[in-house]
Scaffold this motif. Structure first.
Motif, PDB file in Angstrom:
ATOM      1  N   ARG A  56      10.653  -2.684   1.463  1.00 12.50           N
ATOM      2  CA  ARG A  56      10.424  -1.235   1.573  1.00 12.50           C
ATOM      3  C   ARG A  56      11.350  -0.624   2.605  1.00 12.50           C
ATOM      4  O   ARG A  56      11.937   0.430   2.390  1.00 12.50           O
ATOM      5  CB  ARG A  56       8.977  -0.977   1.964  1.00 12.50           C
ATOM      6  CG  ARG A  56       8.072  -0.792   0.825  1.00 12.50           C
ATOM      7  CD  ARG A  56       6.779  -0.104   1.250  1.00 12.50           C
ATOM      8  NE  ARG A  56       5.838  -0.261   0.171  1.00 12.50           N
ATOM      9  CZ  ARG A  56       4.887  -1.176   0.128  1.00 12.50           C
ATOM     10  NH1 ARG A  56       4.720  -1.998   1.128  1.00 12.50           N
ATOM     11  NH2 ARG A  56       4.092  -1.255  -0.909  1.00 12.50           N
ATOM     12  N   SER A  57      11.456  -1.286   3.774  1.00  9.31           N
ATOM     13  CA  SER A  57      12.292  -0.733   4.850  1.00  9.31           C
ATOM     14  C   SER A  57      13.769  -0.750   4.489  1.00  9.31           C
ATOM     15  O   SER A  57      14.535   0.057   4.994  1.00  9.31           O
ATOM     16  CB  SER A  57      12.047  -1.499   6.151  1.00  9.31           C
ATOM     17  OG  SER A  57      12.547  -2.819   6.048  1.00  9.31           O
ATOM     18  N   ILE A 116       9.365  -3.298  -5.849  1.00  9.55           N
ATOM     19  CA  ILE A 116       8.311  -3.443  -4.841  1.00  9.55           C
ATOM     20  C   ILE A 116       6.957  -3.547  -5.539  1.00  9.55           C
ATOM     21  O   ILE A 116       6.120  -4.391  -5.186  1.00  9.55           O
ATOM     22  CB  ILE A 116       8.323  -2.255  -3.851  1.00  9.55           C
ATOM     23  CG1 ILE A 116       9.635  -2.210  -3.062  1.00  9.55           C
ATOM     24  CG2 ILE A 116       7.119  -2.294  -2.928  1.00  9.55           C
ATOM     25  CD1 ILE A 116       9.809  -3.326  -2.069  1.00  9.55           C
ATOM     26  N   ALA A 151      11.433   1.097  -6.041  1.00  6.05           N
ATOM     27  CA  ALA A 151       9.968   1.122  -6.055  1.00  6.05           C
ATOM     28  C   ALA A 151       9.394   0.222  -7.145  1.00  6.05           C
ATOM     29  O   ALA A 151       8.345  -0.395  -6.956  1.00  6.05           O
ATOM     30  CB  ALA A 151       9.476   2.559  -6.241  1.00  6.05           C
ATOM     31  N   ILE A 162       7.709  -7.959   1.224  1.00  5.18           N
ATOM     32  CA  ILE A 162       7.479  -6.649   0.606  1.00  5.18           C
ATOM     33  C   ILE A 162       7.736  -5.536   1.628  1.00  5.18           C
ATOM     34  O   ILE A 162       8.416  -4.549   1.328  1.00  5.18           O
ATOM     35  CB  ILE A 162       6.050  -6.563   0.025  1.00  5.18           C
ATOM     36  CG1 ILE A 162       5.927  -7.498  -1.176  1.00  5.18           C
ATOM     37  CG2 ILE A 162       5.700  -5.134  -0.362  1.00  5.18           C
ATOM     38  CD1 ILE A 162       4.512  -7.677  -1.690  1.00  5.18           C
ATOM     39  N   ALA A 163       7.228  -5.730   2.852  1.00  2.00           N
ATOM     40  CA  ALA A 163       7.446  -4.720   3.899  1.00  2.00           C
ATOM     41  C   ALA A 163       8.934  -4.606   4.226  1.00  2.00           C
ATOM     42  O   ALA A 163       9.462  -3.489   4.387  1.00  2.00           O
ATOM     43  CB  ALA A 163       6.648  -5.083   5.154  1.00  2.00           C
ATOM     44  N   GLU A 190       4.221  -6.571  -5.353  1.00  2.00           N
ATOM     45  CA  GLU A 190       2.834  -6.310  -4.963  1.00  2.00           C
ATOM     46  C   GLU A 190       1.864  -6.791  -6.033  1.00  2.00           C
ATOM     47  O   GLU A 190       0.796  -7.317  -5.717  1.00  2.00           O
ATOM     48  CB  GLU A 190       2.628  -4.821  -4.687  1.00  2.00           C
ATOM     49  CG  GLU A 190       3.261  -4.370  -3.394  1.00  2.00           C
ATOM     50  CD  GLU A 190       3.159  -2.873  -3.174  1.00  2.00           C
ATOM     51  OE1 GLU A 190       3.044  -2.111  -4.167  1.00  2.00           O
ATOM     52  OE2 GLU A 190       3.207  -2.462  -2.001  1.00  2.00           O
TER      53      GLU A 190
END
Length: 177
Positions: A142-143, A151, A148, A138-139, A155
């Motif tokens: 995001r990077s 993501i 969204a 997930i991290a 989550e």
């Protein structure tokens, strides 16, 4: 019953006559072996489409490619792929109930309870091992600029895993030991 038997025999006779009268795809042997070389096997009945490849004038190298590929596929299907990695299964062999457990309903219920506890403990262990990887994914997502909504979906899955793990440990505290 006799008329049904006569109808069945008549249908079989008509089917046999149609089968014998049906045109066959007989290709003269000379047409099949026009491209054959010393290393090409003799044509096999029923596959003139393979023996007629490649079209005339494309050379012996082109003629070998489909035949060797066909042989390779046939050998792989029959004997497996020698370059494939072995299938590693590290699942322990399942232990079935003993004769005493099968004979006594209460003992069998205890056996089932142990089996269910093992499954739940394995789930908790898998969540403990995989949840950190999911968080890292997930991290990383995001990077990398992943959308969204995707993501958020990941989550939500992580929260669901955590929730299920917590519920199992709350309902069955013995599996967390």
């Amino acid at each position: 019953m006799r008329p049904a038997l006569l109808a069945l025999a008549g249908a079989a006779l008509v089917g046999a006559a149609l089968w014998l009268a049906w045109p066959q795809d007989d290709v003269p042997p000379a047409a099949n072996t026009a491209h054959a070389t010393a290393s090409t096997p003799a044509p096999v009945a029923g596959r003139p489409w393979l023996d007629a490849w490649p079209p005339a004038g494309q050379g012996a190298a082109a003629a070998q490619a489909p035949l060797s590929a066909a042989r390779s596929m046939a050998q792989t299907r029959a004997y497996g792929d020698p370059e494939a990695p072995p299938i590693a299964v590290d699942v322990p062999a399942r232990v079935g109930p003993t004769a005493e457990e099968l004979a006594d309903p209460k003992a069998y219920q205890a056996f089932e309870a142990r089996q269910n506890a093992q499954v739940m403990a394995a789930y908790v262990k898998a969540v403990d091992e995989e949840l950190p990887r999911l968080r890292e994914d997930i991290a990383r997502g995001r990077s990398m600029g992943i959308a969204a909504d995707k993501i958020a979906k990941a989550e939500e899955k992580a929260r669901g895993l955590e929730s299920m793990r917590a519920q199992l440990l709350k309902d069955h505290p013995a599996i967390g030991k």
